[in-house]
Motif scaffolding. Structure first.
Motif, PDB file in Angstrom:
ATOM      1  N   GLU A 190      47.553  58.194  32.445  1.00 47.76           N
ATOM      2  CA  GLU A 190      48.125  58.982  33.532  1.00 47.76           C
ATOM      3  C   GLU A 190      48.201  58.200  34.836  1.00 47.76           C
ATOM      4  O   GLU A 190      47.254  57.527  35.220  1.00 47.76           O
ATOM      5  N   GLU A 191      49.305  58.355  35.547  1.00 46.25           N
ATOM      6  CA  GLU A 191      49.501  57.690  36.835  1.00 46.25           C
ATOM      7  C   GLU A 191      48.519  58.211  37.873  1.00 46.25           C
ATOM      8  O   GLU A 191      48.146  57.516  38.803  1.00 46.25           O
ATOM      9  N   SER A 192      48.131  59.475  37.705  1.00 47.13           N
ATOM     10  CA  SER A 192      47.356  60.130  38.758  1.00 47.13           C
ATOM     11  C   SER A 192      45.923  59.623  38.869  1.00 47.13           C
ATOM     12  O   SER A 192      45.274  59.820  39.877  1.00 47.13           O
ATOM     13  N   LYS A 193      45.418  58.978  37.837  1.00 50.96           N
ATOM     14  CA  LYS A 193      44.013  58.586  37.881  1.00 50.96           C
ATOM     15  C   LYS A 193      43.816  57.316  38.712  1.00 50.96           C
ATOM     16  O   LYS A 193      44.555  56.350  38.576  1.00 50.96           O
ATOM     17  N   PHE A 194      42.793  57.356  39.550  1.00 53.62           N
ATOM     18  CA  PHE A 194      42.472  56.211  40.388  1.00 53.62           C
ATOM     19  C   PHE A 194      41.734  55.160  39.582  1.00 53.62           C
ATOM     20  O   PHE A 194      41.259  55.417  38.485  1.00 53.62           O
ATOM     21  N   GLY A 195      41.594  54.013  40.176  1.00 53.24           N
ATOM     22  CA  GLY A 195      40.748  53.002  39.554  1.00 53.24           C
ATOM     23  C   GLY A 195      41.375  51.624  39.582  1.00 53.24           C
ATOM     24  O   GLY A 195      42.564  51.459  39.830  1.00 53.24           O
ATOM     25  N   LEU A 196      40.520  50.648  39.342  1.00 56.46           N
ATOM     26  CA  LEU A 196      40.934  49.249  39.295  1.00 56.46           C
ATOM     27  C   LEU A 196      41.364  48.893  37.880  1.00 56.46           C
ATOM     28  O   LEU A 196      40.809  49.430  36.911  1.00 56.46           O
ATOM     29  N   SER A 197      42.309  47.970  37.756  1.00 58.82           N
ATOM     30  CA  SER A 197      42.587  47.427  36.430  1.00 58.82           C
ATOM     31  C   SER A 197      41.465  46.431  36.115  1.00 58.82           C
ATOM     32  O   SER A 197      40.725  46.010  37.013  1.00 58.82           O
ATOM     33  N   LYS A 198      41.336  46.060  34.862  1.00 58.24           N
ATOM     34  CA  LYS A 198      40.317  45.066  34.517  1.00 58.24           C
ATOM     35  C   LYS A 198      40.576  43.767  35.266  1.00 58.24           C
ATOM     36  O   LYS A 198      39.647  43.107  35.729  1.00 58.24           O
ATOM     37  N   LYS A 199      41.839  43.419  35.387  1.00 57.19           N
ATOM     38  CA  LYS A 199      42.218  42.205  36.116  1.00 57.19           C
ATOM     39  C   LYS A 199      41.772  42.297  37.584  1.00 57.19           C
ATOM     40  O   LYS A 199      41.202  41.345  38.129  1.00 57.19           O
ATOM     41  N   ASN A 200      41.998  43.461  38.201  1.00 57.01           N
ATOM     42  CA  ASN A 200      41.543  43.667  39.592  1.00 57.01           C
ATOM     43  C   ASN A 200      40.043  43.449  39.709  1.00 57.01           C
ATOM     44  O   ASN A 200      39.563  42.839  40.665  1.00 57.01           O
ATOM     45  N   VAL A 201      39.301  43.986  38.748  1.00 58.38           N
ATOM     46  CA  VAL A 201      37.839  43.858  38.794  1.00 58.38           C
ATOM     47  C   VAL A 201      37.446  42.390  38.743  1.00 58.38           C
ATOM     48  O   VAL A 201      36.648  41.910  39.562  1.00 58.38           O
ATOM     49  N   LEU A 202      38.033  41.667  37.815  1.00 60.04           N
ATOM     50  CA  LEU A 202      37.672  40.255  37.648  1.00 60.04           C
ATOM     51  C   LEU A 202      38.010  39.452  38.904  1.00 60.04           C
ATOM     52  O   LEU A 202      37.218  38.607  39.340  1.00 60.04           O
ATOM     53  N   GLU A 203      39.148  39.755  39.502  1.00 61.14           N
ATOM     54  CA  GLU A 203      39.528  39.052  40.737  1.00 61.14           C
ATOM     55  C   GLU A 203      38.577  39.402  41.872  1.00 61.14           C
ATOM     56  O   GLU A 203      38.168  38.543  42.639  1.00 61.14           O
ATOM     57  N   MET A 204      38.224  40.664  41.954  1.00 63.64           N
ATOM     58  CA  MET A 204      37.373  41.116  43.051  1.00 63.64           C
ATOM     59  C   MET A 204      35.979  40.491  42.999  1.00 63.64           C
ATOM     60  O   MET A 204      35.442  40.070  44.031  1.00 63.64           O
TER      61      MET A 204
END
Ligand code: PLP
Length: 221
Positions: free
Chosen positions: A118-132
Motif C-alpha cells: 500500500e502507498e499509504s504506509k510510511f517507512g524506509l525502504s531497505k535501501k534507505n536504511v542501509l544508506e542512512m
C-alpha cells in the motif's frame, strides 16, 4: 474485560514476545484496568494523547509511540517515551538525538521499514536504511539507541502475502544484526497487529502491537 483480553493474548505469545496494548482513542480507565492487572506496555499514535495519558496515569507505564512522528513534536515526549517505533528519516533521528541530550537520556528507537504494497504506509525502504546507517552523521548520534525494526503488513486477507512481508522484514533484521547492529541491544522486531499477530509471531516478531482485540473497535469521530 481489558485485563482478561490482555491475559488471553499473552497466553498465546511465546516467551520473549512483548505485547504492546495499543490504547489509542481509548480512555484512561481502560489503561488503568490493564495496569492494575500488571500490564505496563501501551501504545499511542498521537503525541497530544500520549502526553495527556502520561500525565494522568502511573509513571511506570512504558509508553510506546507507534504513529508517524513529526520533528516538531518530539520534544513533548522526549522526557519519558519508552520506545519510538516509527523512525523513518535521518532528520527525525537527529531531532530525537537532540531532545534526548536535552533530557540527559538515551531514547530507544525502531526504524520503520516499508514492507506493505500500500502507498499509504510510511517507512524506509531497505535501501534507505542501509544508506542512512552507513553515514558518519548517523554514527555520531550518541543519545539514540537503535533497538530494531518495525513494519506493517498489507491490509489483506491473503495470508501468503502477509507472511512473505513479515518474513522479508525478519530476514532484513537478521542481516542487520549480523553485520551492523551486532550489540545485544538490537533485539526488537515490532510486527503484528490484531488481525495478523499470530502470523507475525510465527515469522519471528518479538513485539506485537494489538489494539482492537484488547480494547474493542475504535470509534473515530
Ligand atoms: C492502530 C495501530 C495498531 C493496532 O491496530 P489493531 O488493528 O487495533 O490491533 C498497531 N500498530 C500501529 C502502527 C497502529 O497504528
Amino acid at each position: 474485560m481489558i485485563a482478561e483480553n490482555i491475559q488471553k493474548i499473552k497466553n498465546t505469545l511465546p516467551e520473549g514476545v512483548t505485547l504492546v496494548a495499543v490504547s489509542k482513542t481509548k480512555p484512561n480507565e481502560m489503561i488503568q484496568e490493564g495496569y492494575d492487572a500488571g500490564h505496563l506496555d501501551y501504545g499511542e499514535n498521537k503525541v497530544q494523547d500520549l502526553v495527556a495519558k502520561y500525565e494522568a496515569l502511573p509513571k511506570d507505564i512504558r509508553w510506546h509511540f507507534i504513529g508517524h512522528l513529526q520533528t516538531n513534536k518530539v520534544k513533548y515526549m522526549a522526557p519519558f517515551v519508552h520506545l519510538l517505533h516509527g523512525i523513518d528519516s535521518m532528520k527525525l533521528l537527529k531531532t530525537v538525538n537532540k531532545e534526548a541530550i536535552k533530557n540527559k537520556r538515551t531514547i530507544d528507537c525502531l526504524l520503520q521499514v516499508k514492507i506493505a504494497e500500500e502507498e499509504s504506509k510510511f517507512g524506509l525502504s531497505k535501501k534507505n536504511v542501509l544508506e542512512m546507517i552507513d553515514n558518519e552523521e548517523f554514527k555520531a548520534l550518541e543519545n539514540i539507541r537503535i533497538r530494531g525494526l518495525m513494519g506493517m503488513s498489507t491490509n489483506t486477507e491473503d495470508e501468503v502475502q502477509v507472511k512473505l512481508e513479515f518474513s522479508s522484514l525478519k530476514t532484513f533484521f537478521d542481516e542487520l544484526k549480523s553485520s551492523v547492529f551486532t550489540d545485544a541491544s538490537f533485539d526488537t522486531l515490532s510486527m503484528g497487529m490484531s488481525n495478523d499477530y499470530p502470523l507475525a509471531v510465527e515469522c519471528g516478531s518479538t513485539m506485537v502491537r494489538v489494539g482492537s482485540s484488547i480494547f474493542g473497535a475504535r470509534n473515530y469521530s
